[in-house]
Structure formats: C-alpha cells, structure tokens
Design a protein around this motif. Structure first.
Motif, PDB file in Angstrom:
ATOM      1  N   ASP A 121     -30.849 -13.729 -27.019  1.00 44.73           N
ATOM      2  CA  ASP A 121     -30.967 -15.186 -27.048  1.00 44.73           C
ATOM      3  C   ASP A 121     -29.718 -15.813 -27.677  1.00 44.73           C
ATOM      4  OD1 ASP A 121     -33.417 -14.919 -25.939  1.00 44.73           O
ATOM      5  OD2 ASP A 121     -34.542 -15.182 -27.830  1.00 44.73           O
ATOM      6  N   THR A 122     -29.357 -16.957 -27.133  1.00 47.05           N
ATOM      7  CA  THR A 122     -28.213 -17.694 -27.679  1.00 47.05           C
ATOM      8  C   THR A 122     -28.620 -18.397 -28.967  1.00 47.05           C
ATOM      9  OG1 THR A 122     -27.367 -18.059 -25.453  1.00 47.05           O
ATOM     10  CG2 THR A 122     -26.531 -19.511 -27.224  1.00 47.05           C
ATOM     11  N   VAL A 123     -27.756 -18.290 -29.964  1.00 45.92           N
ATOM     12  CA  VAL A 123     -28.008 -18.916 -31.254  1.00 45.92           C
ATOM     13  C   VAL A 123     -27.127 -20.148 -31.370  1.00 45.92           C
ATOM     14  CG1 VAL A 123     -27.967 -18.660 -33.749  1.00 45.92           C
ATOM     15  CG2 VAL A 123     -28.600 -16.718 -32.307  1.00 45.92           C
ATOM     16  N   ALA A 124     -27.726 -21.263 -31.536  1.00 46.84           N
ATOM     17  CA  ALA A 124     -26.970 -22.506 -31.674  1.00 46.84           C
ATOM     18  C   ALA A 124     -26.469 -22.659 -33.107  1.00 46.84           C
ATOM     19  CB  ALA A 124     -27.847 -23.701 -31.290  1.00 46.84           C
ATOM     20  N   VAL A 125     -25.177 -22.959 -33.240  1.00 48.86           N
ATOM     21  CA  VAL A 125     -24.558 -23.125 -34.564  1.00 48.86           C
ATOM     22  C   VAL A 125     -24.024 -24.549 -34.649  1.00 48.86           C
ATOM     23  CG1 VAL A 125     -22.742 -22.362 -36.119  1.00 48.86           C
ATOM     24  CG2 VAL A 125     -23.921 -20.698 -34.669  1.00 48.86           C
ATOM     25  N   TRP A 166      -7.981 -18.584 -42.917  1.00 51.96           N
ATOM     26  CA  TRP A 166      -7.520 -18.361 -44.292  1.00 51.96           C
ATOM     27  C   TRP A 166      -7.454 -16.864 -44.611  1.00 51.96           C
ATOM     28  CZ3 TRP A 166      -9.848 -16.011 -48.511  1.00 51.96           C
ATOM     29  CH2 TRP A 166      -9.173 -16.146 -49.721  1.00 51.96           C
ATOM     30  N   ALA A 167      -8.499 -16.114 -44.197  1.00 49.60           N
ATOM     31  CA  ALA A 167      -8.526 -14.671 -44.455  1.00 49.60           C
ATOM     32  C   ALA A 167      -7.376 -13.970 -43.731  1.00 49.60           C
ATOM     33  CB  ALA A 167      -9.861 -14.092 -44.009  1.00 49.60           C
ATOM     34  N   PHE A 168      -7.088 -14.402 -42.495  1.00 46.96           N
ATOM     35  CA  PHE A 168      -5.978 -13.819 -41.739  1.00 46.96           C
ATOM     36  C   PHE A 168      -4.645 -14.110 -42.433  1.00 46.96           C
ATOM     37  CE2 PHE A 168      -2.636 -14.316 -38.536  1.00 46.96           C
ATOM     38  CZ  PHE A 168      -2.651 -13.055 -37.946  1.00 46.96           C
ATOM     39  N   TYR A 169      -4.489 -15.361 -42.905  1.00 48.09           N
ATOM     40  CA  TYR A 169      -3.271 -15.755 -43.598  1.00 48.09           C
ATOM     41  C   TYR A 169      -3.092 -14.971 -44.891  1.00 48.09           C
ATOM     42  CZ  TYR A 169      -0.258 -18.659 -46.562  1.00 48.09           C
ATOM     43  OH  TYR A 169       0.714 -19.101 -47.422  1.00 48.09           O
ATOM     44  N   GLU A 170      -4.177 -14.869 -45.673  1.00 45.11           N
ATOM     45  CA  GLU A 170      -4.099 -14.257 -46.999  1.00 45.11           C
ATOM     46  C   GLU A 170      -3.975 -12.751 -46.948  1.00 45.11           C
ATOM     47  OE1 GLU A 170      -4.018 -14.393 -51.197  1.00 45.11           O
ATOM     48  OE2 GLU A 170      -3.887 -15.996 -49.705  1.00 45.11           O
ATOM     49  N   HIS A 171      -4.675 -12.102 -46.026  1.00 43.57           N
ATOM     50  CA  HIS A 171      -4.766 -10.633 -46.046  1.00 43.57           C
ATOM     51  C   HIS A 171      -3.972  -9.950 -44.954  1.00 43.57           C
ATOM     52  CE1 HIS A 171      -7.843 -10.857 -49.149  1.00 43.57           C
ATOM     53  NE2 HIS A 171      -8.463 -11.788 -48.434  1.00 43.57           N
ATOM     54  N   VAL A 172      -3.467 -10.698 -43.971  1.00 43.95           N
ATOM     55  CA  VAL A 172      -2.697 -10.081 -42.891  1.00 43.95           C
ATOM     56  C   VAL A 172      -1.284 -10.676 -42.809  1.00 43.95           C
ATOM     57  CG1 VAL A 172      -2.553  -9.632 -40.413  1.00 43.95           C
ATOM     58  CG2 VAL A 172      -4.782  -9.606 -41.561  1.00 43.95           C
ATOM     59  N   LEU A 173      -1.219 -11.995 -42.614  1.00 45.02           N
ATOM     60  CA  LEU A 173       0.076 -12.624 -42.392  1.00 45.02           C
ATOM     61  C   LEU A 173       0.975 -12.561 -43.619  1.00 45.02           C
ATOM     62  CD1 LEU A 173       1.885 -14.195 -40.464  1.00 45.02           C
ATOM     63  CD2 LEU A 173       0.807 -16.306 -41.259  1.00 45.02           C
ATOM     64  N   MET A 174       0.463 -12.981 -44.784  1.00 44.23           N
ATOM     65  CA  MET A 174       1.294 -12.998 -45.984  1.00 44.23           C
ATOM     66  C   MET A 174       1.734 -11.607 -46.420  1.00 44.23           C
ATOM     67  SD  MET A 174       2.141 -15.969 -46.688  1.00 44.23           S
ATOM     68  CE  MET A 174       2.964 -15.576 -48.218  1.00 44.23           C
ATOM     69  N   ALA A 230     -19.331 -24.021 -37.451  1.00 42.99           N
ATOM     70  CA  ALA A 230     -18.361 -23.268 -36.649  1.00 42.99           C
ATOM     71  C   ALA A 230     -16.936 -23.558 -37.108  1.00 42.99           C
ATOM     72  CB  ALA A 230     -18.529 -23.628 -35.173  1.00 42.99           C
ATOM     73  N   VAL A 231     -16.677 -24.838 -37.381  1.00 39.28           N
ATOM     74  CA  VAL A 231     -15.340 -25.204 -37.852  1.00 39.28           C
ATOM     75  C   VAL A 231     -15.046 -24.568 -39.202  1.00 39.28           C
ATOM     76  CG1 VAL A 231     -13.903 -27.130 -38.634  1.00 39.28           C
ATOM     77  CG2 VAL A 231     -15.258 -27.357 -36.543  1.00 39.28           C
ATOM     78  N   ALA A 232     -16.051 -24.609 -40.108  1.00 43.22           N
ATOM     79  CA  ALA A 232     -15.872 -23.996 -41.428  1.00 43.22           C
ATOM     80  C   ALA A 232     -15.623 -22.497 -41.306  1.00 43.22           C
ATOM     81  CB  ALA A 232     -17.092 -24.280 -42.299  1.00 43.22           C
ATOM     82  N   GLY A 233     -16.381 -21.831 -40.419  1.00 43.12           N
ATOM     83  CA  GLY A 233     -16.184 -20.387 -40.220  1.00 43.12           C
ATOM     84  C   GLY A 233     -14.804 -20.068 -39.673  1.00 43.12           C
ATOM     85  N   ALA A 234     -14.348 -20.920 -38.724  1.00 41.34           N
ATOM     86  CA  ALA A 234     -13.015 -20.705 -38.153  1.00 41.34           C
ATOM     87  C   ALA A 234     -11.926 -20.884 -39.205  1.00 41.34           C
ATOM     88  CB  ALA A 234     -12.790 -21.679 -36.990  1.00 41.34           C
ATOM     89  N   LEU A 235     -12.080 -21.904 -40.056  1.00 43.56           N
ATOM     90  CA  LEU A 235     -11.105 -22.127 -41.116  1.00 43.56           C
ATOM     91  C   LEU A 235     -11.082 -20.973 -42.106  1.00 43.56           C
ATOM     92  CD1 LEU A 235     -11.607 -25.946 -41.828  1.00 43.56           C
ATOM     93  CD2 LEU A 235      -9.687 -24.861 -40.663  1.00 43.56           C
TER      94      LEU A 235
END
Length: 468
Positions: A3-7, A21-29, A12-17
């Motif tokens: 079943d599709t879960v509506a968010v 942030w996690a990508f920036y802090e733990h991968v990119l930097m 969704a925007v908060a999760g994407a941000l």
C-alpha cells in the motif's frame, strides 16, 4: 505491504533536507577535506626532507583548534571580562567579539598552496618583473642556527613585492608566516593569503581587546617555533629612507620567548632593495599634504593603466624588466646570546624597563638590517644626480663619481651589487633605467636630472643614504 503511504509535504521536505545535510556532513565535506589535505600532506612529507627549518606541528594543526585555543587563553578571557565591564556589555558579547578577532587573525596554512602554487607564482612574477639576485649571505653563521629555533626574518619594507621576493628566496629554508595589513582582507585574496600562512593585522588599532588577541596568537606561534617574517618599520617607507622601528610585533614575540625555554628565538636581518619600486610615485604622493587623495577606483584605474601600458610595450618588443631586485641575508641575532651579553631577562623587567629594553633591541635589529641593504645601480646613479642638482654631467665624470661612491661604501662595509661584476655595465644599466623613465635627460653628450623628477631621484638615493 504494497500500500502507498501518504507523507505530508512538509515532512518530505524536512526529510530531504536532513538527507542533504547528512550527505554534506558525512560524504561531501570529508571528501573535500581529503582532496585538500592529502596533497598538502604529501608536499609536507616531500619538502620536509629538504627544508632547513621544518614545518611545525602548530602549522599543521586544524585552524578551528587554534581558534578555540586562542579564545580560551586565560589572558584573552581576562581581557574579555575587562572589556565587558568597561563597555557595560554581557561577557558572552565580548567573547563573540574575541571569536571574530580570532577568526580574522588565525591563518589556515596549506603546504600545497605554499610550496606548489605560491612558490611557482612568486618565482614567475618576481623573475618577470626583475632580475632577481641573491646577494650577500652570512652562510657560516646561518648554518649554526639550531633547526628547532624560532626563526624570525626582520627586513626593511620598500615595496609590496617584498612579501613575494623574500618568500621565494627563502623557500628552500622554510615556510614564512607574515603579518599582513588590512589591504589584503578582500575576498578571494584574503583566503589565498591566509592559506599561505599569513595572519592579518589591524595596524594602528587602539582596541585593547583586539591587541590582546593578536598578542596571544603571536606568542603561541613563537612558542611553537613557527618561522615568521616581520617589518619592524611597520609599513612601507614613503621617502625611501628607513623608518623608525615600531616594535609591537617584536615585543609580542619576546613575550613568547623564555631564556630557560626549549627554543631559542633567532632574528635574521634581511635587506631588500630595487632598481625600481612599483609604488614609488604613489608613496611619494602620500607625503604631499596638498595632493588630492585618490579613492580605490582611482587607484584601480592607475594600476590598469600601468598594466596596459607595459603590455603595449611588450607587444612592440620595447618592454624591459624593472632592473635588479636584490636580497641580502645578514648575521643571525640569537636572543639567548643577546640576553646574556646585555644581562637582561625580558620577562623579569618592569613595564617601563621592558619598553626601554625592547627599544634598544629594535634599534639593534634596525641597525643590522640597515648594514645589509643592497646597493644597486639605480640608487648609486640617483645619488650622484641628486648631488649635482641641475648641473649637467658627462658619462666619464658620472662613472668617476659613482666609482668614488662605491669605494666609500665598500670601505664602510656596505654590500655593493655589481651586475656581471662589470662596473661599466652596471652604470649603463642604471643610467638606461633612469632615461627610460625620463628621470634623466641627455643633451650634447651631457646628462642632467629632470627638474620635475628630483623628488623621485632623491627617493632612490635615500635607500642607501644611511650607508654613506
């Protein structure tokens, strides 16, 4: 399960941000840090084998750690509390100001930029503009300086090219940390200069809190053995003569030196001179109280005009380099030996006695610098023309007068640089430079100083006036 879960959109925007942030802090930097630090570490390992004075752990320490150490320095904390009381502001506000001063001051040394980019650019620029020469070097005494000493090059300040020239010629010995004025606090120039190990100084600042932060940083660097370079005059000479010393930075360095400490503090006098100083007319203009003050746009316009004119001359194969630029390295002044000889311990002196002792030390260093300022062709010839005033002189008489002047200088221990060891060639090169700049004219086989150029001729003569 399918079943599709509506968010909600906001979730969704908060999760994407958060994911960004996690990508920036733990991968990119971490990747960027590795890309920056890995080449620097390789360079440190490579150049460390050939440098006379190695790169200190202090220079490899992360900038944020040095800033934190500076902020938490007991003397800085005490000054912040005093500032808060005097200005009736919260202590946290004073500490925020301290942090701003610390971030402004602490460099971010990068060995790759210093020894690869900076050295290459400095070498190319210096050799493009001048015939760069390393003149007198007191190799015997310099070789006796202990590698773990804190070495400070003290030099006369004639041009902003001094930074480039000294760093380039000393690059096989060490990486120098300069005190740079506010003129360089322009992005992206500021980031580049900071990565070269320089720290910014607010000259003439009366702010006691700022001065305490600056003092604490210099003390830290001195205690850690960071090689430094300082201009005791505190600024560029305006009339060509050496200026009276301004000893704030040297006083701070002495606060980081202890007679019973693990490191000696060694000042190495360095003398610089040029056949042409790029800023000569601008510096002389600053002495004229009636001259109209130029803004930054006017200064930029003058610089662009100068560049375009020289580019045009180069395109027509009529461009010449700006004569000789020469650097001399004098005898090192060990503070352990100096303090023993003068029976003084700067840390045990009262405030007034310390000021007097620092003044004597400053005069001693300025005298040592003055003795090794190179004597070049243009200053020699300019001296003769200043003495003759508006009286014409033949080439033969000019050579005779310069010859007498050289004999007198050498008898007084001055270091005269004679290009190609050919006296006639040296005079011809210097005379050509003055004629190209229309400072000297020629009529019927006689040479004469252009009356409107007397001040600039005197400017170059003044560079060696203290040696005559």
């Amino acid at each position: 399960m399918l079943d599709t879960v509506a968010v909600p959109l906001w979730l969704a925007v908060a999760g994407a941000l958060l994911a960004l942030w996690a990508f920036y802090e733990h991968v990119l930097m971490p990747a960027l840090r590795w890309m920056v630090m890995h080449p620097a570490s390789q360079v440190i390992d490579e150049v460390g084998k050939r440098l006379r004075i190695g790169i200190r752990p202090f220079q490899r320490t992360r900038r944020q750690a040095l800033i934190h150490r500076l902020i938490t320095d007991p003397k800085v904390q005490q000054s912040a509390e005093q500032y808060a009381r005097e200005h009736d502001v919260p202590v946290m506000a004073a500490l925020h100001r301290v942090e701003r001063y610390a971030r402004e001051t602490v460099p971010a040394f990068n060995a790759y930029l210093y020894f690869r980019t900076g050295y290459w650019v400095g070498k190319r620029v210096a050799q493009l503009l001048y015939r760069v020469r390393l003149g007198y070097v007191d190799s015997e005494n310099l070789a006796r300086v202990e590698p773990d000493s804190t070495v400070v090059f003290v030099m006369n300040h004639r041009s902003n090219m001094d930074y480039v020239l000294a760093s380039y010629l000393a690059a096989d010995q060490t990486a120098l940390s300069y005190a740079v004025g506010e003129w360089a606090r322009i992005w992206p120039l500021s980031a580049l200069i900071r990565s070269m190990g320089a720290y910014f100084v607010r000259r003439n600042s009366k702010n006691e809190l700022y001065r305490r932060v600056l003092e604490s940083y210099i003390v830290m660097a001195t205690e850690a053995g960071v090689p430094q370079a300082v201009f005791p005059e505190g600024g560029l000479t305006r009339d060509g003569r050496m200026r009276e010393p301004r000893l704030g930075a040297i006083d701070y360095m002495m606060r980081g030196f202890h007679l019973d400490g693990e490191r000696d503090l060694v000042f190495i006098p360095l003398g610089i001179n040029y056949d042409r100083v790029l800023e000569d007319r601008t510096l002389l203009r600053a002495l004229d109280p009636e001259a109209r003050r130029r803004g930054r746009l006017a200064a930029l316009g003058t610089t662009l005009k100068f560049l375009l004119r020289n580019l045009w001359l180069a395109m027509r194969s009529e461009w010449h380099r700006f004569g000789y630029a020469c650097v001399n390295f004098g005898s090192p002044v060990s503070m352990r030996a100096y303090c023993r000889e003068h029976n003084v311990d700067f840390h045990r002196l009262s405030t007034d006695a310390r000021r007097q002792a620092i003044a004597l030390l400053g005069n001693h260093l300025m005298e040592a610098i003055g003795k090794i300022v190179p004597v070049l062709p243009v200053p020699l010839i300019a001296t003769v023309f200043v003495r003759y005033g508006d009286k014409p002189i033949s080439e033969l008489e000019l050579k005779a007068q310069v010859g007498h002047l050289v004999e007198r200088l050498q008898a007084r221990g001055a270091h005269v640089y004679v290009p190609r060891k050919d006296f006639d060639y040296a005079i011809n090169v210097g005379l050509r430079m003055l004629r190209l700049r229309r400072m000297v004219g020629e009529r019927d086989g006689l040479y004469f100083a252009q009356s409107e150029e007397t001040a600039i001729l005197r400017y170059y003569a003044n560079s060696i006036a203290h040696l005559i």
